[in-house]
Write a protein that holds these residues in place. Sequence first.
Motif, short mmCIF file in Angstrom:
data_model
loop_
_atom_site.label_atom_id
_atom_site.label_comp_id
_atom_site.label_asym_id
_atom_site.label_seq_id
_atom_site.Cartn_x
_atom_site.Cartn_y
_atom_site.Cartn_z
N TYR A 130 1.01 -0.87 -0.27
CA TYR A 130 0.01 0.25 0.29
C TYR A 130 1.00 1.48 -0.08
O TYR A 130 2.24 1.26 0.35
CB TYR A 130 -0.93 -0.10 1.46
CG TYR A 130 -1.60 -1.35 1.85
CD1 TYR A 130 -2.96 -1.23 1.02
CD2 TYR A 130 -1.28 -2.29 2.31
CE1 TYR A 130 -4.00 -1.88 0.95
CE2 TYR A 130 -2.66 -3.55 1.74
CZ TYR A 130 -3.64 -2.91 1.90
OH TYR A 130 -4.55 -3.99 1.86
N ASP A 131 0.65 2.30 -0.54
CA ASP A 131 1.15 3.72 -0.53
C ASP A 131 0.57 4.18 0.65
O ASP A 131 1.35 4.76 1.32
CB ASP A 131 0.98 4.55 -1.80
CG ASP A 131 1.71 3.83 -3.41
OD1 ASP A 131 3.18 3.16 -2.73
OD2 ASP A 131 1.00 4.03 -4.32
N THR A 132 -0.84 4.43 1.07
CA THR A 132 -1.43 4.94 1.43
C THR A 132 -2.56 3.98 2.41
O THR A 132 -3.07 3.39 1.68
CB THR A 132 -1.33 6.13 1.75
OG1 THR A 132 -3.14 5.90 0.56
CG2 THR A 132 -0.85 7.40 1.30
N THR A 158 5.11 3.03 3.16
CA THR A 158 3.32 3.17 3.01
C THR A 158 3.09 4.03 4.55
O THR A 158 3.55 4.59 6.12
CB THR A 158 2.89 1.65 3.75
OG1 THR A 158 3.36 1.21 3.08
CG2 THR A 158 1.00 2.10 3.65
N ARG A 159 2.12 5.05 4.13
CA ARG A 159 1.87 5.63 4.90
C ARG A 159 0.88 5.22 5.91
O ARG A 159 -0.62 5.24 4.72
CB ARG A 159 1.71 7.29 4.25
CG ARG A 159 1.49 8.15 5.38
CD ARG A 159 1.45 9.83 4.77
NE ARG A 159 0.99 11.15 5.32
CZ ARG A 159 2.09 11.64 5.90
NH1 ARG A 159 2.67 11.49 5.71
NH2 ARG A 159 1.22 12.56 6.45
N PRO A 196 0.37 10.44 11.87
CA PRO A 196 -0.02 10.23 10.63
C PRO A 196 1.89 8.78 11.15
O PRO A 196 2.23 8.89 11.55
CB PRO A 196 1.31 10.11 9.66
CG PRO A 196 0.79 11.92 10.03
CD PRO A 196 0.66 12.59 11.93
N SER A 253 -5.80 3.34 5.53
CA SER A 253 -5.89 4.30 7.05
C SER A 253 -6.55 3.16 7.60
O SER A 253 -5.56 1.78 7.65
CB SER A 253 -8.17 4.22 6.81
OG SER A 253 -8.15 2.68 6.78
N GLN A 257 -2.70 7.04 7.85
CA GLN A 257 -3.12 8.10 7.71
C GLN A 257 -4.71 8.60 8.22
O GLN A 257 -5.48 7.08 7.89
CB GLN A 257 -3.14 9.37 6.81
CG GLN A 257 -3.30 8.76 5.17
CD GLN A 257 -2.76 9.36 4.28
OE1 GLN A 257 -2.08 10.26 4.75
NE2 GLN A 257 -3.58 9.98 3.11
N ILE A 313 4.37 6.18 9.48
CA ILE A 313 5.30 5.40 7.77
C ILE A 313 5.98 4.97 7.94
O ILE A 313 6.88 4.70 9.59
CB ILE A 313 6.50 7.19 7.81
CG1 ILE A 313 5.18 8.22 7.37
CG2 ILE A 313 6.55 6.93 6.40
CD1 ILE A 313 6.03 9.90 6.93
#
Length: 242
Positions: free
Chosen positions: A185-187, A238-239, A215, A189, A241, A217
């Motif tokens: 995943y790049d980002t 991956t962030r 967040p 939840s 957030q 990281i």
Amino acid sequence: MSTDTPKTSFDRVMLKISGEALMGDQGFGLHPPTVERIAREVQTVHDMGVEICMVIGGGNIFRGLQGSAQGMERTTADYMGMLATVMNALAMQSALEGLGIHTRVISAITMNEVAEPYIRRRAVRHLEKKRVCIFAAGTGNPYFTTDTAATLRANEMSCEAIFKGTKVDGVYDKDPAKHADAVRYDTVSYDDVLAKRLGVMDASAIALARDNNLPIIVFSLDEPGGFRGILAGEGTYTRVQG
């Protein structure tokens, strides 16, 4: 060679690493060259002018949950795990100060001979003076992990992000060591991390980060220059957030 320091959007961050990250290829304990390598990674970020907090787990020496599973009383086992984090913090302090970086070990369990007690305003002042603060002994309470301690201290110190150093370059939908088709995943939840049990941090830590919009990281600590690269706007991660 250019000596320009890359700009970063972060002024103060929390670096959370596991105790296992300090043992190198050994199955137990501390591997001094590995501790020094991680200290050099921290140094490169410190040289950017970023204020750095750290929390290091204790699983390379003693893990409370495993001790409890083997019949030890849970509270005692957790306190032993907290003491293991102090040993790791002192090792990291020694490595960082060997690189000329002023460092403070701040313990949630009072042990004045080896570490400062946790006093929030004093810790903030250390950060303002560009000292690295290593928060040890978890939250000082059993039943809470060092993930939760890292998230708690990051919020108390007004950190802008938690950097979770792992063996992989982010969060995957399944274990990339076992599944070649794992997708990073790049980002993602906070709620998806909890619902899909992605294993970034324990549920208490994720919920605390979510409630304070902090967040997380996730990046590879094994990638040389990875910590600095992300702060400079590069690298793979991956962030987590809202």
